[in-house]
Design a protein around this motif. Structure first.
Motif, PDB file in Angstrom:
ATOM      1  N   HIS A 100      70.088  40.281  39.196  1.00  0.00           N
ATOM      2  CA  HIS A 100      69.498  39.824  40.448  1.00  0.00           C
ATOM      3  C   HIS A 100      68.205  39.056  40.220  1.00  0.00           C
ATOM      4  CE1 HIS A 100      71.850  43.275  42.439  1.00  0.00           C
ATOM      5  NE2 HIS A 100      72.511  42.143  42.521  1.00  0.00           N
TER       6      HIS A 100
ATOM      7  N   PHE B 113      68.520  35.426  39.053  1.00  0.00           N
ATOM      8  CA  PHE B 113      68.781  34.416  40.069  1.00  0.00           C
ATOM      9  C   PHE B 113      67.471  33.848  40.609  1.00  0.00           C
ATOM     10  CE2 PHE B 113      69.806  32.818  44.252  1.00  0.00           C
ATOM     11  CZ  PHE B 113      70.932  32.068  43.979  1.00  0.00           C
TER      12      PHE B 113
ATOM     13  N   GLY C 181      62.938  27.972  38.328  1.00  0.00           N
ATOM     14  CA  GLY C 181      63.116  26.876  37.371  1.00  0.00           C
ATOM     15  C   GLY C 181      63.490  25.575  38.079  1.00  0.00           C
ATOM     16  N   ALA C 182      64.402  25.677  39.024  1.00  0.00           N
ATOM     17  CA  ALA C 182      64.834  24.483  39.753  1.00  0.00           C
ATOM     18  C   ALA C 182      63.668  23.907  40.561  1.00  0.00           C
ATOM     19  CB  ALA C 182      65.996  24.834  40.676  1.00  0.00           C
TER      20      ALA C 182
ATOM     21  N   LYS D 139      62.869  11.713  37.543  1.00  0.00           N
ATOM     22  CA  LYS D 139      64.160  11.291  37.035  1.00  0.00           C
ATOM     23  C   LYS D 139      64.250   9.791  37.260  1.00  0.00           C
ATOM     24  CE  LYS D 139      68.820  12.641  38.065  1.00  0.00           C
ATOM     25  NZ  LYS D 139      69.574  13.527  38.966  1.00  0.00           N
TER      26      LYS D 139
ATOM     27  N   LYS E 266      64.145  11.467  31.922  1.00  0.00           N
ATOM     28  CA  LYS E 266      63.918  12.634  32.744  1.00  0.00           C
ATOM     29  C   LYS E 266      62.812  13.504  32.196  1.00  0.00           C
ATOM     30  CE  LYS E 266      66.188  16.335  34.917  1.00  0.00           C
ATOM     31  NZ  LYS E 266      67.152  17.365  34.668  1.00  0.00           N
TER      32      LYS E 266
ATOM     33  N   ASP F   2      61.578  17.344  33.023  1.00  0.00           N
ATOM     34  CA  ASP F   2      61.881  18.529  33.804  1.00  0.00           C
ATOM     35  C   ASP F   2      61.263  19.750  33.145  1.00  0.00           C
ATOM     36  OD1 ASP F   2      62.830  20.600  35.251  1.00  0.00           O
ATOM     37  OD2 ASP F   2      64.920  19.918  35.282  1.00  0.00           O
TER      38      ASP F   2
ATOM     39  N   VAL G 143      63.298  23.173  32.885  1.00  0.00           N
ATOM     40  CA  VAL G 143      64.528  23.443  32.134  1.00  0.00           C
ATOM     41  C   VAL G 143      64.435  24.711  31.299  1.00  0.00           C
ATOM     42  CG1 VAL G 143      65.903  22.614  30.202  1.00  0.00           C
ATOM     43  CG2 VAL G 143      65.470  21.131  32.109  1.00  0.00           C
TER      44      VAL G 143
ATOM     45  N   ILE H   4      65.048  27.531  33.389  1.00  0.00           N
ATOM     46  CA  ILE H   4      66.472  27.618  33.718  1.00  0.00           C
ATOM     47  C   ILE H   4      67.249  28.316  32.597  1.00  0.00           C
ATOM     48  CG2 ILE H   4      68.577  26.237  34.010  1.00  0.00           C
ATOM     49  CD1 ILE H   4      66.972  26.188  36.509  1.00  0.00           C
ATOM     50  N   TRP H   5      66.970  27.920  31.360  1.00  0.00           N
ATOM     51  CA  TRP H   5      67.705  28.565  30.252  1.00  0.00           C
ATOM     52  C   TRP H   5      67.342  30.041  30.158  1.00  0.00           C
ATOM     53  CZ3 TRP H   5      70.897  25.330  30.915  1.00  0.00           C
ATOM     54  CH2 TRP H   5      70.861  24.000  30.568  1.00  0.00           C
TER      55      TRP H   5
ATOM     56  N   CYS I 109      69.388  31.679  32.749  1.00  0.00           N
ATOM     57  CA  CYS I 109      70.785  31.783  32.322  1.00  0.00           C
ATOM     58  C   CYS I 109      70.958  32.935  31.340  1.00  0.00           C
ATOM     59  CB  CYS I 109      71.242  30.489  31.651  1.00  0.00           C
ATOM     60  SG  CYS I 109      71.477  29.133  32.786  1.00  0.00           S
TER      61      CYS I 109
ATOM     62  N   LEU J 125      70.725  36.151  33.220  1.00  0.00           N
ATOM     63  CA  LEU J 125      71.928  36.315  34.031  1.00  0.00           C
ATOM     64  C   LEU J 125      73.067  36.857  33.180  1.00  0.00           C
ATOM     65  CD1 LEU J 125      73.559  35.864  36.603  1.00  0.00           C
ATOM     66  CD2 LEU J 125      73.821  33.484  35.981  1.00  0.00           C
ATOM     67  N   LEU J 126      73.260  36.203  32.041  1.00  0.00           N
ATOM     68  CA  LEU J 126      74.351  36.608  31.170  1.00  0.00           C
ATOM     69  C   LEU J 126      74.109  38.002  30.608  1.00  0.00           C
ATOM     70  CD1 LEU J 126      76.877  35.178  30.431  1.00  0.00           C
ATOM     71  CD2 LEU J 126      75.836  34.639  28.235  1.00  0.00           C
TER      72      LEU J 126
ATOM     73  N   LEU K   2      74.741  40.579  33.247  1.00  0.00           N
ATOM     74  CA  LEU K   2      76.166  40.763  33.528  1.00  0.00           C
ATOM     75  C   LEU K   2      76.845  41.532  32.400  1.00  0.00           C
ATOM     76  CD1 LEU K   2      77.114  37.300  35.022  1.00  0.00           C
ATOM     77  CD2 LEU K   2      76.984  39.475  36.201  1.00  0.00           C
TER      78      LEU K   2
ATOM     79  N   PHE L 248      84.216  37.964  35.246  1.00  0.00           N
ATOM     80  CA  PHE L 248      83.036  37.411  35.933  1.00  0.00           C
ATOM     81  C   PHE L 248      81.947  36.940  34.953  1.00  0.00           C
ATOM     82  CE2 PHE L 248      79.159  37.735  38.581  1.00  0.00           C
ATOM     83  CZ  PHE L 248      79.526  36.842  39.570  1.00  0.00           C
ATOM     84  N   PRO L 249      81.576  37.755  33.956  1.00  0.00           N
ATOM     85  CA  PRO L 249      80.614  37.240  32.975  1.00  0.00           C
ATOM     86  C   PRO L 249      81.123  36.006  32.241  1.00  0.00           C
ATOM     87  CG  PRO L 249      80.798  39.618  32.780  1.00  0.00           C
ATOM     88  CD  PRO L 249      81.887  39.180  33.703  1.00  0.00           C
TER      89      PRO L 249
ATOM     90  N   THR M 167      80.711  33.063  34.394  1.00  0.00           N
ATOM     91  CA  THR M 167      79.294  32.723  34.373  1.00  0.00           C
ATOM     92  C   THR M 167      78.954  31.927  33.115  1.00  0.00           C
ATOM     93  OG1 THR M 167      78.926  34.835  35.452  1.00  0.00           O
ATOM     94  CG2 THR M 167      76.989  33.697  34.620  1.00  0.00           C
ATOM     95  N   LEU M 168      79.472  32.412  31.976  1.00  0.00           N
ATOM     96  CA  LEU M 168      79.206  31.720  30.712  1.00  0.00           C
ATOM     97  C   LEU M 168      79.821  30.321  30.740  1.00  0.00           C
ATOM     98  CD1 LEU M 168      77.875  32.077  28.015  1.00  0.00           C
ATOM     99  CD2 LEU M 168      79.987  33.011  27.116  1.00  0.00           C
TER     100      LEU M 168
ATOM    101  N   ILE N 217      77.513  28.205  32.657  1.00  0.00           N
ATOM    102  CA  ILE N 217      76.279  27.958  31.897  1.00  0.00           C
ATOM    103  C   ILE N 217      76.517  26.953  30.769  1.00  0.00           C
ATOM    104  CG2 ILE N 217      74.567  29.010  30.357  1.00  0.00           C
ATOM    105  CD1 ILE N 217      74.749  31.554  32.009  1.00  0.00           C
TER     106      ILE N 217
ATOM    107  N   ILE O 105      74.655  23.423  30.142  1.00  0.00           N
ATOM    108  CA  ILE O 105      73.968  23.020  28.910  1.00  0.00           C
ATOM    109  C   ILE O 105      74.497  21.668  28.443  1.00  0.00           C
ATOM    110  CG2 ILE O 105      73.568  23.612  26.488  1.00  0.00           C
ATOM    111  CD1 ILE O 105      73.717  26.531  27.233  1.00  0.00           C
TER     112      ILE O 105
ATOM    113  N   ASN P  72      73.307  18.876  30.580  1.00  0.00           N
ATOM    114  CA  ASN P  72      71.909  18.564  30.322  1.00  0.00           C
ATOM    115  C   ASN P  72      71.749  17.697  29.069  1.00  0.00           C
ATOM    116  OD1 ASN P  72      69.150  19.035  31.267  1.00  0.00           O
ATOM    117  ND2 ASN P  72      68.893  19.964  29.253  1.00  0.00           N
TER     118      ASN P  72
ATOM    119  N   GLY Q 159      71.150  14.756  31.163  1.00  0.00           N
ATOM    120  CA  GLY Q 159      69.799  15.153  31.527  1.00  0.00           C
ATOM    121  C   GLY Q 159      69.749  15.889  32.851  1.00  0.00           C
TER     122      GLY Q 159
ATOM    123  N   TYR R 171      71.205  19.527  34.513  1.00  0.00           N
ATOM    124  CA  TYR R 171      72.032  20.705  34.236  1.00  0.00           C
ATOM    125  C   TYR R 171      72.929  21.036  35.411  1.00  0.00           C
ATOM    126  CZ  TYR R 171      67.914  22.621  36.510  1.00  0.00           C
ATOM    127  OH  TYR R 171      66.886  22.844  37.376  1.00  0.00           O
TER     128      TYR R 171
END
Ligand code: HEM
Lengths: 437, 283
Positions: free
Chosen positions: A165, A168, A174-175, A184, A364, A366, A369, A372-373, A376, A379-380, A383, B198-199, B202-203, B206, B210, B213, B217, B219
């Motif tokens: 959670h 997210f 990040g965005a 950009k 660009k 940003d 980014v 964001i990573w 991610c 998140l992973l 999960l 689900f994971p 998600t991967l 993702i 990547i 990006n 440029g 994502y």
């Protein structure tokens, strides 16, 4: 007054900690996002987006994902997630680090229970031994006549949904960073050109950097089998006219300088000329098919060019046309091979040097980014913890009938998967009985 | 040479897949152990044939199987059959085959009916698609979508069994649904399968981000395929939450598993065939 405001914050908190709201928000976001794939979006298809009814355009349906209200939905979801997570934090912490053995029989999970009878001492020992063998983490409560335990395996799995959670929220931050601090843009330039980063065509944000970019060469390389290998751009970064960095980039191999990243986006052919005006030589690089022109200084003569399609691609010739003022028809035209010179209306001499590549680069910046990573990754990770590392909690109490014999009642906290937690309990009990024998 | 071997593998796959689907049905009706064994063996053959076909395709074309719809559908079929086979062995659940195998069968029929040979040959990929991240992208998509197909099959079985039991006739010992596991087990299996997928989905998203990006440029650009994969992702997130918090187990969960797979199919077909975007490469 104080009463009122308190109950308002309470009510807000209550609303935002509700999972009903969360699910409703997710549903609305999915639905709205779906609508955006049916209506042409300005970012992907500007022509068609312009043809959409004016009212829809004003309401933002043609740039749906950038509208205020779509972002508001995402913002609400974030608040929802934060409130929800905070509220559950204590519980998760206790379930992970502060497990207490049951103090009486009623505290042993009711739904799934097993009973083992045996002699007290061997029973205690085999319970501990089996739990250790199976990799459980054990907490004991030994109070003379009552002996109880709680044991947990894969306890960090409790944090899975929390991390998920939070990730997210990290993604949204990040965005946001990217859209506030980044930019950009895009430019197309021929080999030999230098331009300031400030001069590129922007679609988002603002450029604060001041360096310049020189395109040393641009190449469309083919593989021996005739397929396209890649487009390559050899470019330099200039600070105050000095080269400070240089690299060859290609599609999927971007080049970053001080947080500004250059991506090979497309490629076009062009021609390189030299315009000689009374001994003053100017390099002129023009793209194929009249995309761009050259106006010689002090004249109203416009030069456009096209690569002669009938010439060989190794030693291509070019067709050129000269227009005067706003005239619709060329006043001079012709064909040049490499090295040839032609006189243009007595004003200057034009020499064709050879073909030149035109490279199209996305530019660009940003700063979001990295965030964001990170999001991610969280998140992973969250999960994986949630679904591949589910905790098992066994707890039991041993009641003695006399000083020698006793009854062990064990239960398992029914997690999300009841069948497999029951299996864990059965395995435990069968190992204990086996050891007792 | 390799190309013709690949073609033969494709037809072996089509035959094995068709036959095993029919045999799973026959097995459900007759309960002949021999038929069931044969069905399972044919599924194994189908998995091997599609794996070989995909590997040959990758060798001859030199890139992951994503240059056209044929390659992607073949990978999709392999994902479904591989996850199914795992579930059959792990949970001794042969009856599931009768409900999962029709999916790869229909996908293969779609290939045969709608794609001429010229659409199936390996195509050159644009430079943007030459990236290792896309290999991960395809592998994760394959298993995630495969697992969603299996949860779809489980959902259908659940609903069938439920409706038979609801109509009062307590599943007669002869009835087909009597071969299905208990409702509770079906429900939990579907949850586990979604939890596995689900994971991975998600991967998949993702790794796609990547790659995008690196290539452009950006994502995330809200192109229709991305958006639909997000919608699918949200539907399954909804499935997991509703189940967890409102105890939406059983019937409603089963419907959501069915519905979620419809979104998976739309993400693939709907987007490739009806909506434009970056992924139009995959046509
Ligand atoms: C971005 C969207 C969301 C994602 C990706 C997400 C993901 C997850 C996942 C993976 C789980 C674990 C589920 C399981 O183990 O079966 C979970 C559990 C949960 N989620 Fe979410 N969720 C999201 C939004 C929300 C929202 C908006 C709320 C409520 C306001 C919420 C409340 C919960 C609760 C209460 C749990 C149960 C936690 C537990 O028992 O471990 N989630 N979520």
């Amino acid at each position: 007054m104080v009463e009122d405001s308190k109950s308002l914050t309470d009510r807000l908190w209550g609303a935002f900690s509700s999972m009903k709201l969360g699910l409703a928000l997710l549903g609305i976001i999915a639905f709205v996002a779906g609508i955006g794939t049916l209506i042409p979006q300005t970012e992907q298809d500007p022509e068609k987006a312009k043809a959409v009814g004016q009212l829809w355009q004003t309401m933002g349906f043609t740039h749906l994902y950038n509208t205020f209200w779509f972002r508001l939905l995402l913002g609400f979801l974030c608040i929802n997630l934060i409130v929800c997570s905070l509220q559950r934090l204590g519980g998760i912490y206790r379930r992970t680090f502060k497990l207490t053995p049951p103090s009486n029989l009623a505290r042993v999970p009711q739904k799934t229970r097993k009973v083992v009878q045996g002699e007290l001492v061997p029973l205690r020992e085999s319970v501990q031994e089996v739990l250790k063998q199976k990799g459980y983490r054990l907490t004991l409560n030994d109070q003379g006549n009552s002996w109880s335990f709680i044991a947990v395996k894969r306890r960090l799995g409790n944090w899975g949904s929390f991390i998920t959670h939070l990730s997210f929220v990290v993604l949204v931050i990040g965005a946001l960073l990217g859209s506030i601090l980044g930019f950009k843009g895009y430019f197309m330039a021929g080999a030999g050109n230098t331009l300031s980063i400030q001069a590129i065509q922007l679609s988002k944000g603002q450029v604060t950097d001041t360096f310049s970019v020189r395109i040393n060469s641009a190449e469309d390389r083919m593989l021996p089998n005739g397929e396209r290998d890649n487009w390559y751009t050899d470019m330099s970064i200039l600070e105050n006219g000095q080269e400070v960095a240089r690299k060859t980039l290609s599609v999927n191999h971007p080049f970053a300088y001080k947080g500004v990243t250059f991506y090979q986006a497309n490629f076009a052919n062009g021609a390189s000329f030299t315009a000689d005006m009374n001994g003053q030589k100017t390099p002129v690089i023009l793209q194929d098919q009249g995309q761009g022109y050259y106006q010689a200084p002090g004249t109203d003569l416009y030069l456009v060019t096209a690569i002669d399609p009938s010439s060989s691609s190794q030693k291509a010739d070019v067709l050129f046309q000269i227009y005067k003022g706003s005239g619709a028809d060329p006043i001079q035209s012709g064909k040049l091979s490499s090295g040839q010179t032609v006189d243009v209306q007595g004003k200057y001499k034009l020499t064709f040097n050879g073909l030149a590549g035109f490279t199209g680069l996305q530019v660009k910046k940003d700063p979001g980014v990295a965030v964001i990573w990170l999001g991610c990754g969280l998140l992973l990770g969250g999960l994986l913890l949630s679904f591949y590392w589910q905790p098992v909690v066994l707890s039991g109490i041993l009641q003695s009938e006399n000083e020698i014999k006793g009854t062990l009642t064990v239960g398992v906290l029914s997690g999300k998967a009841t069948v497999s937690t029951r299996e864990a309990l059965e395995q435990f009990v069968s190992s204990v009985t086996k050891m007792l024998r | 040479m390799l190309e013709s071997l690949e073609t033969s593998m494709f037809y072996i796959l089509v035959m094995a897949c068709t036959l095993c689907m029919v045999l799973y049905w026959v097995w459900l009706g007759t309960k002949k152990e021999f038929v069931g064994r044969l069905a399972t063996s044919l599924t194994i053959i189908a998995v091997i044939a599609s794996t070989v076909a995909i590997i040959l395709r990758m060798i001859t074309s030199g890139h992951p199987p994503l240059s056209n719809g044929y390659e992607f559908l073949l990978t999709f079929c392999l994902g479904i059959m591989a996850v199914y086979l795992y579930a059959e062995f792990r949970y001794k659940l042969r009856s599931l085959g009768a409900f999962v195998m029709p999916i790869p069968f229909l996908l293969l029929m779609f290939i045969i009916m709608s794609m001429g040979p010229e659409e199936r040959i390996a195509q050159a990929v644009p430079p943007a698609l030459k990236s290792q991240w896309l290999t991960f992208h395809v592998i994760t998509a394959m298993f995630a979508y495969g697992a969603f197909a299996v949860s779809f099959g489980l959902g259908i079985m659940y609903l069938l069994k439920l409706s038979k039991e609801d109509t009062g006739k307590k599943a007669s010992p002869q009835g087909i649904v009597s071969r299905f596991p208990a409702l509770e087990i079906l429900d939990e299996l579907a949850y586990k399968v979604v939890g596995f997928a689900f994971p991975l989905l998600t991967l998949c998203i993702i790794t796609g981000a990547i790659w995008a990006n690196y290539a452009w440029g950006t994502y995330w650009s809200w192109d229709p395929k991305e958006t639909w994969s997000l919608i699918t992702w949200i539907i399954y997130a909804g499935y997991l939450h509703a189940r967890l918090m409102y105890g939406w187990k059983g019937k409603r969960a089963a419907w959501m598993a069915v519905f979620g797979f419809a979104a998976v199919l739309f993400t693939f077909f709907g987007v490739n065939y009806f909506l434009p975007g970056l992924h139009s490469y995959a046509q």
